[in-house]
Design an enzyme around this catalytic site. Structure first.
Site, PDB file in Angstrom:
ATOM      1  N   GLY A 124     -22.797 -13.199 -12.808  1.00 39.12           N
ATOM      2  CA  GLY A 124     -22.227 -13.580 -11.534  1.00 39.12           C
ATOM      3  C   GLY A 124     -21.512 -14.913 -11.580  1.00 39.12           C
ATOM      4  O   GLY A 124     -20.445 -15.082 -10.980  1.00 39.12           O
ATOM      5  N   ASP A 141     -28.209 -13.510  -4.632  1.00 42.59           N
ATOM      6  CA  ASP A 141     -29.631 -13.158  -4.720  1.00 42.59           C
ATOM      7  C   ASP A 141     -29.934 -12.681  -6.134  1.00 42.59           C
ATOM      8  O   ASP A 141     -30.367 -11.557  -6.351  1.00 42.59           O
ATOM      9  CB  ASP A 141     -29.950 -12.065  -3.691  1.00 42.59           C
ATOM     10  CG  ASP A 141     -31.443 -11.766  -3.609  1.00 42.59           C
ATOM     11  OD1 ASP A 141     -32.253 -12.630  -3.997  1.00 42.59           O
ATOM     12  OD2 ASP A 141     -31.796 -10.656  -3.153  1.00 42.59           O
TER      13      ASP A 141
END
Length: 260
Positions: A124, A141
């Site tokens: 990410g 998350d």
């Protein structure tokens, strides 16, 4: 070698684990698109802060958010909620572990990829640093089996995230309020976003959701937040009225106004 994936079930809820008892995601089997865990519900509180689906659910023109980035798939709870209740949104998921994507497909009713929903398998942080796309809503998350966020909790990552936001951009980050690194994480966000950060009071699980903003300011008083929460509940079933109450009781909102 990928992380170990375990699935458990109890009282009608299916849980995702990464080789330990630590819960990485959950789905109520009879309500697969609902947000079972409290912190996932609070990560969608951006819908109270911008003009989202609760304003006019019959019309999607101009609704927020239109471009969503989700970093960390888990049990796909956030992805499924946005996919179902924000039909105007194009959703990009980034998940580092192929086995998590496979588990979400097999056990947690992950929607198939289509013109408005895509999954990128990779880091990410690297995705944010290397891409030029901008997003209205970024949901972060991502944790490993030891509940560590790694590169997703660094100053360069938060600074890069800020450059990927639209004028109405918001970021929601899941933190662990009882872990040693919580305050340091918050300080990194405050530095990256010039103090435009609000940490919600800790959930019962110890999770803290922090919101960061850039561009257009957010200013909502408590009556307005309650009105929006009631409309959001009617439109989607998501009940954020308890969150508004906790914000008020914790003294988080000076003068009774949420400013971000």
């Amino acid at each position: 070698m990928g992380i170990p994936i375990d699935i458990s079930e109890a009282a009608g809820v299916r849980y995702l684990h990464f080789g330990s008892d630590w819960v990485q995601g959950a789905m109520r089997i009879r309500k697969p698109n609902a947000l079972e865990l409290a912190y996932t519900r609070e990560m969608m509180a951006g819908l109270l802060l911008r003009d989202g689906l609760h304003e006019n659910p019959a019309q999607d023109a101009g609704q927020w958010p239109r471009k969503v980035l989700i970093i960390g798939l888990g049990a796909a709870s956030l992805a499924k909620f946005v996919y179902r209740h924000c039909p105007q949104a194009r959703i990009q998921v980034v998940e580092i572990e192929p086995s998590v994507v496979a588990a979400a497909r097999q056990f947690f009713r992950l929607p198939p990829e289509d013109g408005r929903f895509s999954i990128h398998v990779g880091c990410g942080a690297q995705y944010v640093l290397e891409r030029e796309r901008r997003f209205d809503y970024v949901l972060v998350d991502g944790f490993d089996r030891n509940a560590r966020a790694g590169a997703l909790d660094t100053l360069p990552f938060y600074q890069a995230l800020r450059t990927r936001l639209t004028a109405q951009g918001l970021i929601a980050v899941n933190l662990f309020g009882r872990s040693r690194g919580y305050k340091a994480s918050l300080e990194r966000m405050i530095t990256a976003f010039d103090d435009r950060v609000l940490a919600f009071p800790s959930c019962d699980s110890g999770n803290v959701v922090a919101f960061c903003a850039d561009g257009e300011p957010v200013e909502r008083d408590i009556p307005e937040l309650r009105r929006r929460a009631a409309a959001l509940k009617a439109a989607s079933g998501l009940d954020l009225l308890p969150t508004v109450t906790r914000l008020e009781q914790a003294g988080t909102l000076p003068g009774g106004v949420l400013t971000l």
